[in-house]
Design an enzyme around this catalytic site. Structure first.
Site, short mmCIF file in Angstrom:
data_model
loop_
_atom_site.label_atom_id
_atom_site.label_comp_id
_atom_site.label_asym_id
_atom_site.label_seq_id
_atom_site.Cartn_x
_atom_site.Cartn_y
_atom_site.Cartn_z
N LEU A 232 0.79 -1.24 0.00
CA LEU A 232 0.00 0.00 0.00
C LEU A 232 0.82 1.29 0.00
O LEU A 232 0.32 2.34 -0.39
CB LEU A 232 -0.93 0.01 1.23
CG LEU A 232 -1.81 -1.22 1.44
CD1 LEU A 232 -2.75 -0.98 2.62
CD2 LEU A 232 -2.59 -1.59 0.19
N TYR B 118 -1.55 -12.11 14.12
CA TYR B 118 -1.83 -10.86 13.40
C TYR B 118 -3.06 -10.17 13.99
O TYR B 118 -3.01 -9.00 14.35
CB TYR B 118 -2.06 -11.19 11.93
CG TYR B 118 -2.40 -10.05 11.02
CD1 TYR B 118 -3.55 -10.09 10.24
CD2 TYR B 118 -1.56 -8.94 10.88
CE1 TYR B 118 -3.87 -9.07 9.36
CE2 TYR B 118 -1.87 -7.91 9.99
CZ TYR B 118 -3.03 -7.99 9.24
OH TYR B 118 -3.34 -6.97 8.37
N ILE C 273 12.45 -0.71 5.72
CA ILE C 273 13.76 -1.34 6.00
C ILE C 273 14.30 -2.01 4.73
O ILE C 273 15.29 -2.71 4.76
CB ILE C 273 13.66 -2.38 7.14
CG1 ILE C 273 12.52 -3.37 6.91
CG2 ILE C 273 13.54 -1.69 8.49
CD1 ILE C 273 12.48 -4.52 7.89
N1 LIG Z 1 -2.95 -5.12 2.14
C1 LIG Z 1 -4.06 -5.48 2.77
O1 LIG Z 1 -4.91 -6.21 2.24
C2 LIG Z 1 -4.31 -5.00 4.18
C3 LIG Z 1 -5.55 -5.28 4.76
C4 LIG Z 1 -5.76 -4.91 6.09
C5 LIG Z 1 -4.80 -4.17 6.77
N2 LIG Z 1 -3.64 -3.87 6.17
C6 LIG Z 1 -2.64 -3.12 6.94
O2 LIG Z 1 -2.11 -2.06 6.15
C7 LIG Z 1 -0.71 -1.90 6.47
C8 LIG Z 1 0.11 -1.97 5.19
O3 LIG Z 1 -0.19 -3.20 4.60
P1 LIG Z 1 0.62 -3.74 3.34
O4 LIG Z 1 -0.31 -4.64 2.62
O5 LIG Z 1 1.28 -2.62 2.61
O6 LIG Z 1 1.72 -4.63 4.09
P2 LIG Z 1 3.02 -5.31 3.45
O7 LIG Z 1 3.23 -6.58 4.21
O8 LIG Z 1 2.92 -5.34 1.97
O9 LIG Z 1 4.15 -4.25 3.84
C9 LIG Z 1 4.54 -4.10 5.18
C10 LIG Z 1 5.85 -3.32 5.16
O10 LIG Z 1 6.33 -3.23 6.51
C11 LIG Z 1 7.75 -3.26 6.43
N3 LIG Z 1 8.36 -3.65 7.71
C12 LIG Z 1 8.47 -4.87 8.25
N4 LIG Z 1 9.21 -4.81 9.38
C13 LIG Z 1 9.56 -3.51 9.56
C14 LIG Z 1 10.33 -2.81 10.53
N5 LIG Z 1 10.92 -3.45 11.55
N6 LIG Z 1 10.50 -1.47 10.37
C15 LIG Z 1 9.92 -0.82 9.32
N7 LIG Z 1 9.19 -1.42 8.36
C16 LIG Z 1 9.02 -2.76 8.49
C17 LIG Z 1 8.06 -4.30 5.35
O11 LIG Z 1 9.37 -4.12 4.84
C18 LIG Z 1 6.95 -4.01 4.33
O12 LIG Z 1 7.40 -3.17 3.29
C19 LIG Z 1 -0.36 -2.98 7.49
O13 LIG Z 1 -0.40 -2.42 8.80
C20 LIG Z 1 -1.49 -4.00 7.34
O14 LIG Z 1 -1.77 -4.67 8.55
C21 LIG Z 1 -3.35 -4.27 4.90
C1 LIG Z 2 -6.93 -8.81 5.34
C2 LIG Z 2 -5.56 -8.20 5.51
O1 LIG Z 2 -5.28 -7.92 6.84
C3 LIG Z 2 -4.42 -8.84 4.79
N1 LIG Z 2 -4.61 -8.76 3.34
C4 LIG Z 2 -4.26 -10.32 5.20
O2 LIG Z 2 -4.80 -11.15 4.52
O3 LIG Z 2 -3.62 -10.59 6.18
#
Ligand SMILES: NC(=O)c1ccc[n+]([C@@H]2O[C@H](COP(=O)([O-])OP(=O)(O)OC[C@H]3O[C@@H](n4cnc5c(N)ncnc54)[C@H](O)[C@@H]3O)[C@@H](O)[C@H]2O)c1
Ligand SMILES: C[C@@H](O)[C@H](N)C(=O)O
Length: 361
Positions: free
Chosen positions: A61, A189, A83
């Site tokens: 995102l 999670y 990171i």
């Molecule tokens: N993508 C989805 O479908 C979804 C749905 C619900 C919630 N979310 C939330 O949105 C946020 C972003 O989601 P995403 O899909 O981009 O996640 P992602 O897993 O694609 O990216 C997470 C990022 O966090 C970074 N990270 C990990 N450890 C770290 C550290 N110690 N210091 C700094 N950065 C670190 C990773 O390098 C990675 O780039 C998250 O909090 C996730 O829980 C995402």
């Molecule tokens: C739903 C959301 O938190 C994320 N795409 C997961 O599946 O973990």
């Protein structure tokens, strides 16, 4: 390879209203003026914008947040961090810093040196990855969040951290699950995200921290890869359809889940980020858009991509996680308080926009 473009998904009028809405609580630093007074629009142009730090910005995102926030507040005011090593493309679009959220001193230094006012805290270990490495998930999702929470309190920052439908469980109700349902998740999670929500609300009450959060469904994007979640199949299937006209799905065909297109996620999040404090009746909100199962998605891909598209179902450990999650969320409070209003509301619309975007790349 993520195709990174600098264009914002937000319309010009929405960008302007989000900027105009950028109002501040009185105890925030004076980096920029308060829009809440009845200023005419001519004063907006010479007013400083907030300086925004995005943590975990190189995941699924982050770049979309950076693109759209930079379109509103200017590139230099939006600092992307992670990171991971960014590509030259990413570096060319605006400021990037290395920031490990487990390093409190480094985080505080970044907030001070970059003169941060707002944080969009994306760093996390998502559901499937978290079950494979619970210790890492605990560290990043709980200790990392505690750090950003403390720094935000010490420096009077506005802190927005996304939560997830993963905080719900079989006890929460599967359909139209409300904001305040029973939450007994059995994934690291989901547990760590409830910790985040409750601690954010505690800091808001006890220290007046401007904490905001919203529970995302599974987010579906064309230009970026998911980072290890249970809903990742709904992104992977499109790339696989285009590459091999087939897909092996790790969930059962009838596993209905709440889902959302990336643009609606970004627009909704920025509406909450800039909503005036007085409009918020709670700190954590559900948002919702589409519900489908792998089979329903596959049928729509057959219709719009190829009738010969083949799908097989090989459920793995992620099936248990998905079985505990809702197929839709009640987001009436988000609609009431800050006008959440997603545009992509059907599987048909989603497949059409995803195929058109992926076919262009
Ligand atoms: N993508 C989805 O479908 C979804 C749905 C619900 C919630 N979310 C939330 O949105 C946020 C972003 O989601 P995403 O899909 O981009 O996640 P992602 O897993 O694609 O990216 C997470 C990022 O966090 C970074 N990270 C990990 N450890 C770290 C550290 N110690 N210091 C700094 N950065 C670190 C990773 O390098 C990675 O780039 C998250 O909090 C996730 O829980 C995402
Ligand atoms: C739903 C959301 O938190 C994320 N795409 C997961 O599946 O973990």
């Amino acid at each position: 390879m993520n195709s990174i473009t600098s264009n914002s998904i937000l319309s010009r009028s929405l960008r302007f209203s989000l900027f105009a809405n950028t109002r501040l609580t009185t105890n925030t630093k004076s980096h920029y003026l308060d829009f809440s007074s009845k200023r005419n629009t001519s004063t907006l142009k010479n007013v400083k914008a907030p300086r925004v730090l995005i943590t975990g910005g190189l995941g699924q995102l982050g770049m979309a947040f950076a693109r759209n926030l930079r379109a509103i507040y200017g590139s230099d005011n939006v600092i992307l961090s992670d990171i991971k090593q960014p590509s030259d493309d990413v570096r060319s679009l605006g400021p990037y810093i290395y920031l490990d959220i487990l390093n409190y001193a480094l985080m505080e230094k970044a907030v001070e040196e970059c003169r941060i006012d707002w944080v969009i805290h994306l760093s996390a270990v998502l559901s499937a990855l978290g079950e494979k490495n619970p210790k890492l998930a605990l560290d990043v999702n709980i200790n990392g969040f505690q750090n950003i929470l403390e720094v935000s309190k010490e420096h009077n920052l506005r802190l927005l951290t996304p939560s997830t439908m993963g905080v719900f469980s079989v006890h929460s109700g599967k359909t139209n699950t409300p904001d305040f349902a029973v939450m007994r998740p059995d994934t690291i999670y989901g547990i760590s995200k409830i910790h985040m929500e409750l601690m954010g609300e505690y800091y808001n009450k006890k220290y007046n921290l401007d904490f905001r959060s919203l529970r995302y469904p599974g987010i579906i994007s064309a230009d970026s890869q998911p980072g290890g979640g249970t809903t990742d199949y709904a992104v992977d299937i499109f790339h696989s359809a285009i590459k091999t006209n087939s897909y092996s799905c790790f969930l059962k065909k009838d596993t209905s889940l709440a889902m959302m297109y990336l643009d609606d996620c970004i627009e909704g999040t920025l509406k909450l980020l800039t909503a005036p404090e007085e409009s918020l009746k709670q700190r954590v909100y559900n948002i919702n858009a589409i519900t489908f199962s792998p089979e329903e998605l596959a049928q729509e891909i057959k219709k719009q991509w190829s009738p010969d598209f083949k799908i097989e179902y090989k459920p793995d450990f992620r099936q248990h996680i998905a079985d505990t999650w809702p197929n839709s969320l009640d987001d009436s409070n988000a609609r009431r308080d800050w006008n959440f209003d997603p545009k992509i509301r059907s599987t048909e619309q989603l497949v059409s926009i995803m195929l058109s975007k992926l076919n262009k790349n």
